[in-house]
Design an enzyme around this catalytic site. Structure first.
Site, short mmCIF file in Angstrom:
data_model
loop_
_atom_site.label_atom_id
_atom_site.label_comp_id
_atom_site.label_asym_id
_atom_site.label_seq_id
_atom_site.Cartn_x
_atom_site.Cartn_y
_atom_site.Cartn_z
N ASP A 1 -14.19 47.31 -16.06
CA ASP A 1 -15.43 47.55 -16.81
C ASP A 1 -15.21 48.71 -17.79
OD1 ASP A 1 -15.26 49.45 -14.76
OD2 ASP A 1 -17.42 49.73 -14.66
N GLU B 1 -9.62 42.89 -9.62
CA GLU B 1 -9.91 43.85 -10.69
C GLU B 1 -8.78 44.88 -10.73
OE1 GLU B 1 -13.94 45.34 -10.70
OE2 GLU B 1 -13.64 46.48 -12.54
N HIS C 1 -9.48 40.81 -13.40
CA HIS C 1 -10.85 41.12 -13.86
C HIS C 1 -10.76 42.41 -14.68
CE1 HIS C 1 -15.29 40.86 -13.58
NE2 HIS C 1 -15.24 42.19 -13.61
N ASP D 1 -6.43 34.89 -7.97
CA ASP D 1 -5.98 35.32 -9.30
C ASP D 1 -6.87 34.64 -10.33
OD1 ASP D 1 -4.73 36.30 -11.52
OD2 ASP D 1 -2.97 35.00 -11.35
O1 G3I Z 1 -19.47 53.23 3.00
C1 G3I Z 1 -19.31 52.08 3.82
C2 G3I Z 1 -18.82 52.50 5.16
O2 G3I Z 1 -19.79 53.31 5.78
C3 G3I Z 1 -18.52 51.25 6.00
O3 G3I Z 1 -17.93 51.63 7.21
C4 G3I Z 1 -17.56 50.33 5.23
C5 G3I Z 1 -17.31 49.04 5.96
O4 G3I Z 1 -16.80 48.05 5.10
O5 G3I Z 1 -18.10 50.03 3.99
C6 G3I Z 1 -18.30 51.15 3.19
O6 G3I Z 1 -18.78 50.75 1.94
C7 G3I Z 1 -17.83 50.19 1.06
C8 G3I Z 1 -17.71 51.10 -0.16
O7 G3I Z 1 -16.89 50.51 -1.12
C9 G3I Z 1 -17.10 52.44 0.21
O8 G3I Z 1 -15.81 52.32 0.70
C10 G3I Z 1 -18.32 48.81 0.62
O9 G3I Z 1 -18.28 47.94 1.73
C11 G3I Z 1 -17.48 48.27 -0.50
O10 G3I Z 1 -18.05 47.07 -0.98
C12 G3I Z 1 -17.39 49.28 -1.62
O11 G3I Z 1 -16.51 48.80 -2.60
C13 G3I Z 1 -16.47 49.54 -3.81
C14 G3I Z 1 -16.94 48.66 -4.98
O12 G3I Z 1 -16.82 49.37 -6.20
C15 G3I Z 1 -18.40 48.22 -4.83
O13 G3I Z 1 -19.25 49.32 -4.82
C16 G3I Z 1 -15.03 49.95 -4.05
O14 G3I Z 1 -14.64 50.89 -3.05
C17 G3I Z 1 -14.87 50.57 -5.43
O15 G3I Z 1 -13.50 50.74 -5.68
C18 G3I Z 1 -15.47 49.65 -6.50
O16 G3I Z 1 -15.41 50.34 -7.71
C19 G3I Z 1 -15.75 49.61 -8.89
C20 G3I Z 1 -16.85 50.39 -9.59
O17 G3I Z 1 -18.02 50.34 -8.79
C21 G3I Z 1 -17.13 49.85 -10.98
N1 G3I Z 1 -15.91 49.78 -11.75
C22 G3I Z 1 -14.90 48.96 -11.13
C23 G3I Z 1 -14.51 49.51 -9.77
C24 G3I Z 1 -13.40 48.71 -9.13
O18 G3I Z 1 -13.81 47.46 -8.66
O1 9MR Z 2 -17.43 43.65 -13.94
C1 9MR Z 2 -17.97 44.39 -12.86
C2 9MR Z 2 -16.86 45.08 -12.09
O2 9MR Z 2 -16.22 46.03 -12.92
C3 9MR Z 2 -17.41 45.72 -10.84
O3 9MR Z 2 -16.37 46.21 -10.03
C4 9MR Z 2 -18.22 44.73 -10.05
C5 9MR Z 2 -18.86 45.34 -8.82
O4 9MR Z 2 -19.70 46.38 -9.15
O5 9MR Z 2 -19.22 44.15 -10.83
C6 9MR Z 2 -18.72 43.47 -11.96
O6 9MR Z 2 -19.79 42.94 -12.67
C7 9MR Z 2 -20.36 41.78 -12.11
C8 9MR Z 2 -21.72 42.11 -11.53
O7 9MR Z 2 -21.60 42.98 -10.44
C9 9MR Z 2 -22.44 40.83 -11.14
N1 9MR Z 2 -22.49 39.93 -12.25
C10 9MR Z 2 -21.16 39.52 -12.74
C11 9MR Z 2 -20.39 40.73 -13.22
C12 9MR Z 2 -18.97 40.31 -13.60
O8 9MR Z 2 -18.88 39.87 -14.86
#
Ligand code: G3I
Ligand code: 9MR
Length: 535
Positions: free
Chosen positions: A171, A517, A462, A508
């Site tokens: 993103d 991603e 992604h 993939d």
């Molecule tokens: O905090 C809870 C924890 O209490 C629990 O024990 C555990 C069990 O699975 O889950 C934890 O939450 C997780 C959280 O990350 C913290 O580790 C969520 O399940 C998990 O879905 C979440 O994933 C994060 C994801 O964003 C969604 O929020 C990833 O770590 C993080 O790397 C990813 O980051 C995204 C940015 O939001 C947007 N840009 C892209 C980036 C990479 O995908």
């Molecule tokens: O593109 C977004 C990615 O960078 C994030 O890690 C992800 C989770 O927050 O979300 C992606 O965006 C999606 C959104 O959450 C739901 N609609 C589709 C988007 C992907 O194009």
């Protein structure tokens, strides 16, 4: 017809995955060299010259067991003793030959360069040159102060300038918390390894981070973002308004830690400015110790939420102590009760141990060097136990396949390498090598997980520029998040995941932000590990 069908079924896995799994880039001649092999009746394997097919070395296969993360029943091929530079494949009777790989000194020059260059390709606000050339996007010179971030000096709607920085991932938003660990890891590659090029690259992001601090009070905005994720377009085509959103204690402490590190490695006058910024951030966090980030209702982008700040306080205190030598910062770490765990963006306690260990010989009183060393050593030993118990010989267990699983393993490798620098142990290096092997092909998917590197790398990450630039190849040098059973994107994907098993739960496909991603905090430990093992 029937034989044709059978032939297709037999060939399909060949096109998709290797069955003998190994590091498809290669190894330094004196490195540990392991491959995993599906269990068959075969009791031995051979290393063959890739060009002539001649067998150059033979060894026994060792029983490895069933891996709960993938369901595979495996044997292990250890060819560490073969050290002759060259290009080879592994062969086992009854199986297709492995992908080719090299043995040569400095086998990761290209990997290292590409992994660092990936940060350049993710720079915001800059026209990119070279084969992936693109116009500048997201200048971020007129960013709105979101209502959640309003202050007396900067009411909602105030325009501020906050240019540069890296896009977080696939993103186009910029998040301080994730920038914190990513930038730290690159700076550690400079401090620990003198890895080339990182200081220049990290400066692009540090300049942005500095602009995220409110000069009026020292607090740091949690992120700079659109209200919603951009579509799959190039940066210059994504022009919706950008906001700085809520100051948070987590962001402010991560900022303090990174600026304290940066002030150690950049010359004046930047150094003094960074330290002053770190102190101001620390002071704000003391006055606002529990300002947890709460995503405003109108903001839909990445959250990087965290309500456990014990580790962020400790990390900022540790880096400020190392830089200033002031005992009050050491006491603020509370090392006596700080767990030593492998770090990720949400839990940075491990970074305290990495930094204190690296600087242990120069620490001021009252630093307890024995405690620092023991904490890191115990953590490394637990990783080693996991490595030894794993049929894949990796330090990650099935339960650790979370979003960004590849970086869990790479951060474990970084931890092992710092532990090895503290007290050399050949198995620490072997286990770290195994992590790099894993992302380069010794994984259940049987393919490289770094774009443009090794055998059958990801084609459809992604990553908005990779998808929208009209170039067939994705931007190179990025490790993808990797398999994990959450499958949070399944509703966005037309094809189903091939498996629910943790190590096989991967697509993939550009739809798969939960497994395919890219992200700066995942690439940074790849840079570190590639630099450290490139001997
Ligand atoms: O905090 C809870 C924890 O209490 C629990 O024990 C555990 C069990 O699975 O889950 C934890 O939450 C997780 C959280 O990350 C913290 O580790 C969520 O399940 C998990 O879905 C979440 O994933 C994060 C994801 O964003 C969604 O929020 C990833 O770590 C993080 O790397 C990813 O980051 C995204 C940015 O939001 C947007 N840009 C892209 C980036 C990479 O995908
Ligand atoms: O593109 C977004 C990615 O960078 C994030 O890690 C992800 C989770 O927050 O979300 C992606 O965006 C999606 C959104 O959450 C739901 N609609 C589709 C988007 C992907 O194009």
């Amino acid at each position: 017809m029937k034989w044709l069908l059978l032939a297709c079924v037999a060939l399909a896995p060949l096109a998709g995955a290797q069955s003998i799994k190994l590091n498809t880039v290669g190894y330094a001649p004196d490195a540990a060299k392991l491959a995993v092999v599906p269990r068959t009746a075969a009791a031995s394997f051979s290393v063959v010259d890739a060009a002539s097919g001649q067998t150059v070395w033979r060894g026994p296969l060792q029983a490895a067991g069933v891996w709960d993360a993938s369901g595979e029943d495996l044997q292990l091929a250890d060819f560490s003793a073969w050290r002759q530079p060259g290009r080879y494949r592994l062969q086992v009777a009854g199986l297709p030959a492995s992908a080719p790989f090299v043995l040569q000194p400095r086998p990761y020059d290209a990997l290292y360069t590409a992994a660092l260059k990936a940060f350049y390709y993710n720079r915001a606000g800059m026209a990119i040159a070279g084969p992936y050339a693109r116009p500048a996007g997201h200048p971020d010179t007129e960013v709105r102060v979101h209502a959640s971030a309003a202050s007396p000096g900067r009411p909602a709607g105030t325009l501020i300038s906050s240019p540069k920085g890296w896009y977080d991932a696939g993103d186009y938003n910029k998040y301080i918390v994730n920038s914190g660990i990513a930038t730290y890891t690159l700076l550690a590659a400079h401090e620990h390894l003198r890895a080339p090029g990182v200081l220049e690259e990290a400066r692009w992001n540090l300049d942005w981070m500095l602009s995220m601090q409110d000069p009026a009070d020292g607090g740091v905005y949690h992120k700079l973002t659109n209200l919603e994720f951009d579509g799959m377009v190039m940066p210059h085509q994504a022009t919706t308004p950008r906001y700085v959103v809520q100051k948070s204690t987590a962001a402010t402490l991560d900022f303090a830690a990174v600026m304290a590190v940066a002030s150690r490695v950049y010359p004046q006058p930047a150094s003094a400015r960074m330290l002053q910024a770190a102190r101001a951030a620390w002071a704000w966090a003391q006055a606002h110790p529990h300002q947890i980030y709460v995503q405003p209702a109108d903001v839909k982008t990445g959250e990087y939420g965290d309500d456990q700040l014990r580790d962020e306080f400790a990390w900022a205190a540790a880096e400020l102590f190392i830089t200033t030598g002031e005992p009050a910062f050491y006491r603020a770490i509370g090392l006596e009760t700080l767990p030593a765990r492998v770090a990720d963006w949400q839990d940075v306690s491990g970074l305290v141990y990495l930094s204190l260990s690296h600087h242990r010989r120069a620490l001021a009183p009252p630093a307890d060097v024995a405690r620092i060393e023991a904490g890191l050593e115990a953590l490394a030993q637990s990783l080693l136990a996991q490595w030894r118990a794993s049929p894949y010989r990796i330090s990650m267990r099935a339960g650790e396949f979370v979003w960004g699983s590849n970086a869990v393993l790479l951060n474990q490798a970084m931890t092992l390498l710092v532990a090895n620098a503290q007290r050399p142990h050949p198995d620490y290096v072997r286990a770290a090598q195994s992590a790099l092997d894993y992302v380069l092909g010794r994984n259940a998917l049987g393919r490289s997980l770094v774009t443009g590197q090794g055998w059958n790398p990801p084609r459809h990450p992604h990553h908005r520029p990779s998808q929208a630039d009209g170039i067939a190849d994705p931007v190179p040098g990025f490790v993808v998040g990797g398999p994990q059973p959450g499958q949070q994107d399944a509703a966005h994907c037309r094809q189903a995941y091939p498996s629910a098993l943790p190590a096989l739960s991967y697509l993939d496909d550009v739809c798969s932000y939960a497994s395919n991603e890219v992200a700066i905090n995942w690439n940074a430990p790849l840079v570190y590990v590639a630099a450290a093992l490139n001997r």
